[in-house]
Design a protein around this motif. Structure first.
Motif, PDB file in Angstrom:
ATOM      1  N   GLY A   1       0.821  -1.198   0.000  1.00 44.23           N
ATOM      2  CA  GLY A   1       0.000   0.000   0.000  1.00 44.23           C
ATOM      3  C   GLY A   1       0.859   1.253   0.000  1.00 44.23           C
ATOM      4  O   GLY A   1       1.902   1.298   0.664  1.00 44.23           O
ATOM      5  N   HIS A   2       0.436   2.249  -0.759  1.00 40.14           N
ATOM      6  CA  HIS A   2       1.098   3.559  -0.755  1.00 40.14           C
ATOM      7  C   HIS A   2       0.538   4.315   0.449  1.00 40.14           C
ATOM      8  O   HIS A   2      -0.657   4.598   0.520  1.00 40.14           O
ATOM      9  CB  HIS A   2       0.815   4.302  -2.056  1.00 40.14           C
ATOM     10  N   VAL A   3       1.401   4.626   1.408  1.00 39.00           N
ATOM     11  CA  VAL A   3       0.980   5.215   2.678  1.00 39.00           C
ATOM     12  C   VAL A   3       0.403   6.607   2.460  1.00 39.00           C
ATOM     13  O   VAL A   3       1.000   7.454   1.782  1.00 39.00           O
ATOM     14  CB  VAL A   3       2.155   5.248   3.682  1.00 39.00           C
ATOM     15  N   GLU A   4      -0.762   6.811   3.050  1.00 38.27           N
ATOM     16  CA  GLU A   4      -1.473   8.076   2.950  1.00 38.27           C
ATOM     17  C   GLU A   4      -0.594   9.227   3.434  1.00 38.27           C
ATOM     18  O   GLU A   4       0.178   9.084   4.367  1.00 38.27           O
ATOM     19  CB  GLU A   4      -2.738   8.050   3.820  1.00 38.27           C
ATOM     20  N   GLY A   5      -0.722  10.369   2.780  1.00 39.01           N
ATOM     21  CA  GLY A   5       0.006  11.562   3.206  1.00 39.01           C
ATOM     22  C   GLY A   5       1.442  11.616   2.726  1.00 39.01           C
ATOM     23  O   GLY A   5       2.171  12.550   3.068  1.00 39.01           O
ATOM     24  N   THR A   6       1.866  10.621   1.940  1.00 41.30           N
ATOM     25  CA  THR A   6       3.223  10.678   1.396  1.00 41.30           C
ATOM     26  C   THR A   6       3.114  10.930  -0.107  1.00 41.30           C
ATOM     27  O   THR A   6       2.115  10.568  -0.733  1.00 41.30           O
ATOM     28  CB  THR A   6       4.026   9.383   1.671  1.00 41.30           C
ATOM     29  N   PRO A   7       4.129  11.578  -0.702  1.00 41.42           N
ATOM     30  CA  PRO A   7       4.042  11.927  -2.124  1.00 41.42           C
ATOM     31  C   PRO A   7       4.119  10.686  -3.017  1.00 41.42           C
ATOM     32  O   PRO A   7       4.511   9.607  -2.565  1.00 41.42           O
ATOM     33  CB  PRO A   7       5.260  12.825  -2.343  1.00 41.42           C
ATOM     34  N   GLN A   8       3.769  10.873  -4.279  1.00 42.71           N
ATOM     35  CA  GLN A   8       3.974   9.812  -5.247  1.00 42.71           C
ATOM     36  C   GLN A   8       5.474   9.598  -5.425  1.00 42.71           C
ATOM     37  O   GLN A   8       6.274  10.521  -5.260  1.00 42.71           O
ATOM     38  CB  GLN A   8       3.374  10.188  -6.599  1.00 42.71           C
ATOM     39  N   ALA A   9       5.839   8.392  -5.776  1.00 44.52           N
ATOM     40  CA  ALA A   9       7.252   8.085  -6.006  1.00 44.52           C
ATOM     41  C   ALA A   9       7.815   9.019  -7.066  1.00 44.52           C
ATOM     42  O   ALA A   9       7.202   9.239  -8.111  1.00 44.52           O
ATOM     43  CB  ALA A   9       7.406   6.639  -6.444  1.00 44.52           C
ATOM     44  N   GLY A  10       8.966   9.609  -6.771  1.00 46.02           N
ATOM     45  CA  GLY A  10       9.632  10.510  -7.707  1.00 46.02           C
ATOM     46  C   GLY A  10       9.316  11.965  -7.486  1.00 46.02           C
ATOM     47  O   GLY A  10      10.004  12.838  -8.016  1.00 46.02           O
ATOM     48  N   GLU A  11       8.270  12.264  -6.719  1.00 43.86           N
ATOM     49  CA  GLU A  11       7.940  13.649  -6.387  1.00 43.86           C
ATOM     50  C   GLU A  11       8.788  14.082  -5.194  1.00 43.86           C
ATOM     51  O   GLU A  11       9.326  13.246  -4.470  1.00 43.86           O
ATOM     52  CB  GLU A  11       6.454  13.774  -6.058  1.00 43.86           C
ATOM     53  N   PRO A  12       8.930  15.390  -4.941  1.00 45.05           N
ATOM     54  CA  PRO A  12       9.714  15.841  -3.784  1.00 45.05           C
ATOM     55  C   PRO A  12       9.179  15.248  -2.477  1.00 45.05           C
ATOM     56  O   PRO A  12       7.971  15.186  -2.262  1.00 45.05           O
ATOM     57  CB  PRO A  12       9.537  17.361  -3.800  1.00 45.05           C
ATOM     58  N   GLY A  13      10.100  14.785  -1.646  1.00 46.45           N
ATOM     59  CA  GLY A  13       9.739  14.197  -0.363  1.00 46.45           C
ATOM     60  C   GLY A  13      10.021  12.706  -0.344  1.00 46.45           C
ATOM     61  O   GLY A  13      10.782  12.189  -1.157  1.00 46.45           O
ATOM     62  N   THR A  14       9.391  12.018   0.610  1.00 45.00           N
ATOM     63  CA  THR A  14       9.601  10.576   0.771  1.00 45.00           C
ATOM     64  C   THR A  14       8.294   9.831   0.530  1.00 45.00           C
ATOM     65  O   THR A  14       7.347   9.966   1.303  1.00 45.00           O
ATOM     66  CB  THR A  14      10.121  10.242   2.185  1.00 45.00           C
ATOM     67  N   ALA A  15       8.252   9.055  -0.548  1.00 41.29           N
ATOM     68  CA  ALA A  15       7.110   8.179  -0.826  1.00 41.29           C
ATOM     69  C   ALA A  15       7.301   6.919   0.014  1.00 41.29           C
ATOM     70  O   ALA A  15       8.386   6.342   0.036  1.00 41.29           O
ATOM     71  CB  ALA A  15       7.053   7.827  -2.306  1.00 41.29           C
ATOM     72  N   VAL A  16       6.250   6.504   0.705  1.00 37.37           N
ATOM     73  CA  VAL A  16       6.355   5.330   1.579  1.00 37.37           C
ATOM     74  C   VAL A  16       5.355   4.276   1.125  1.00 37.37           C
ATOM     75  O   VAL A  16       4.175   4.559   0.917  1.00 37.37           O
ATOM     76  CB  VAL A  16       6.089   5.705   3.056  1.00 37.37           C
TER      77      VAL A  16
ATOM     78  N   PRO B   1       7.704  12.800   5.101  1.00 34.24           N
ATOM     79  CA  PRO B   1       7.164  12.882   3.740  1.00 34.24           C
ATOM     80  C   PRO B   1       7.593  14.137   2.993  1.00 34.24           C
ATOM     81  O   PRO B   1       7.559  14.164   1.771  1.00 34.24           O
ATOM     82  CB  PRO B   1       5.650  12.873   3.943  1.00 34.24           C
ATOM     83  N   GLN B   2       8.011  15.180   3.729  1.00 29.49           N
ATOM     84  CA  GLN B   2       8.408  16.420   3.074  1.00 29.49           C
ATOM     85  C   GLN B   2       9.915  16.664   3.117  1.00 29.49           C
ATOM     86  O   GLN B   2      10.370  17.795   2.944  1.00 29.49           O
ATOM     87  CB  GLN B   2       7.660  17.592   3.712  1.00 29.49           C
ATOM     88  N   ALA B   3      10.687  15.611   3.320  1.00 29.13           N
ATOM     89  CA  ALA B   3      12.149  15.755   3.347  1.00 29.13           C
ATOM     90  C   ALA B   3      12.646  16.268   2.006  1.00 29.13           C
ATOM     91  O   ALA B   3      12.063  15.968   0.958  1.00 29.13           O
ATOM     92  CB  ALA B   3      12.794  14.405   3.655  1.00 29.13           C
ATOM     93  N   PRO B   4      13.723  17.057   2.020  1.00 28.59           N
ATOM     94  CA  PRO B   4      14.266  17.530   0.750  1.00 28.59           C
ATOM     95  C   PRO B   4      14.767  16.345  -0.084  1.00 28.59           C
ATOM     96  O   PRO B   4      15.222  15.354   0.451  1.00 28.59           O
ATOM     97  CB  PRO B   4      15.429  18.428   1.155  1.00 28.59           C
ATOM     98  N   GLY B   5      14.646  16.474  -1.370  1.00 30.11           N
ATOM     99  CA  GLY B   5      15.067  15.400  -2.266  1.00 30.11           C
ATOM    100  C   GLY B   5      13.894  14.523  -2.663  1.00 30.11           C
ATOM    101  O   GLY B   5      12.737  14.834  -2.377  1.00 30.11           O
ATOM    102  N   ARG B   6      14.199  13.438  -3.332  1.00 31.08           N
ATOM    103  CA  ARG B   6      13.176  12.504  -3.804  1.00 31.08           C
ATOM    104  C   ARG B   6      13.578  11.127  -3.308  1.00 31.08           C
ATOM    105  O   ARG B   6      14.525  10.522  -3.818  1.00 31.08           O
ATOM    106  CB  ARG B   6      13.064  12.560  -5.322  1.00 31.08           C
TER     107      ARG B   6
END
Length: 194
Positions: A94-109, A159-164
């Motif tokens: 499952g893609h954890v709610e509140g995290t960005p899509q993979a490849g977008e800024p932040g941490t996708a979980v 989820p909002q960490a700098p980088g992808r």
């Protein structure tokens, strides 16, 4: 003689009952992995339809989630669902709610069960690739940077960490039979596009 027959009948009934209980426990133990395998077939179909149509497709009519990505890691490929509720994780990552899509800024979980899809996390090591194909057709490749164990409520994932970044999470220890507070977290960074 009658007592001897009653004793044999009682033992036979007890043996039959034990066999039935053993079969029921075996079936129950096989149910979750079997459901996860069958669900991935239906999820693959729904994900292909999502990619082709550009609209989210439910894997079965009563589903309360939709496929959002294909994760390819450790030589395996799994369709991930929107959300990380118990209902979603019963069928796949499952893609954890509140995290960005993979490849977008932040941490996708992404999270999954340790005894189904994310059993593969056991073999992921720093430097290994993880590819995520999103439902919009975008494919992003990450490189594993490390693995660690943390409490579920103190993961340190931002989820909002700098980088992808990408984080894959499952229960720890991997061979445990009961739930616990610890999670194995495999972390990865997006590989630069040429």
């Amino acid at each position: 003689m009658r007592a001897l027959l009653q004793g044999k009948t009682g033992r036979a009934a007890a043996a039959a009952l034990l066999i039935v209980c053993g079969l029921a426990l075996t079936a129950q133990g096989a149910w979750i992995p079997a459901k996860a395998i069958l669900a991935q077939v239906l999820l693959e179909r729904a994900f292909a339809e999502t990619l082709a149509s550009g609209h989210p497709q439910k894997p079965w009519p009563w589903a309360d989630t939709v496929p959002v990505a294909r994760l390819t890691l450790g030589g395996e490929s799994y369709i991930a669902l929107a959300g990380s509720s118990g209902q979603a994780l019963a069928f796949g990552p499952g893609h954890v709610e509140g995290t960005p899509q993979a490849g977008e800024p932040g941490t996708a979980v992404y999270a999954a069960h340790r005894d189904t899809q994310f059993a593969v996390l056991r073999s992921l090591m720093p430097g290994d690739p993880v590819t995520v194909t999103r439902s919009d057709g975008t494919t992003v490749t990450f490189r594993v940077t490390g693995r660690r164990v943390a409490r579920w409520d103190a993961s340190g994932l931002d989820p909002q960490a700098p980088g992808r970044h990408l984080a894959l999470s499952t229960c720890w220890p991997l061979d445990a039979v009961t739930q616990g507070p610890l999670r194995l977290i495999v972390e990865a960074e997006r590989m630069e596009q040429p």
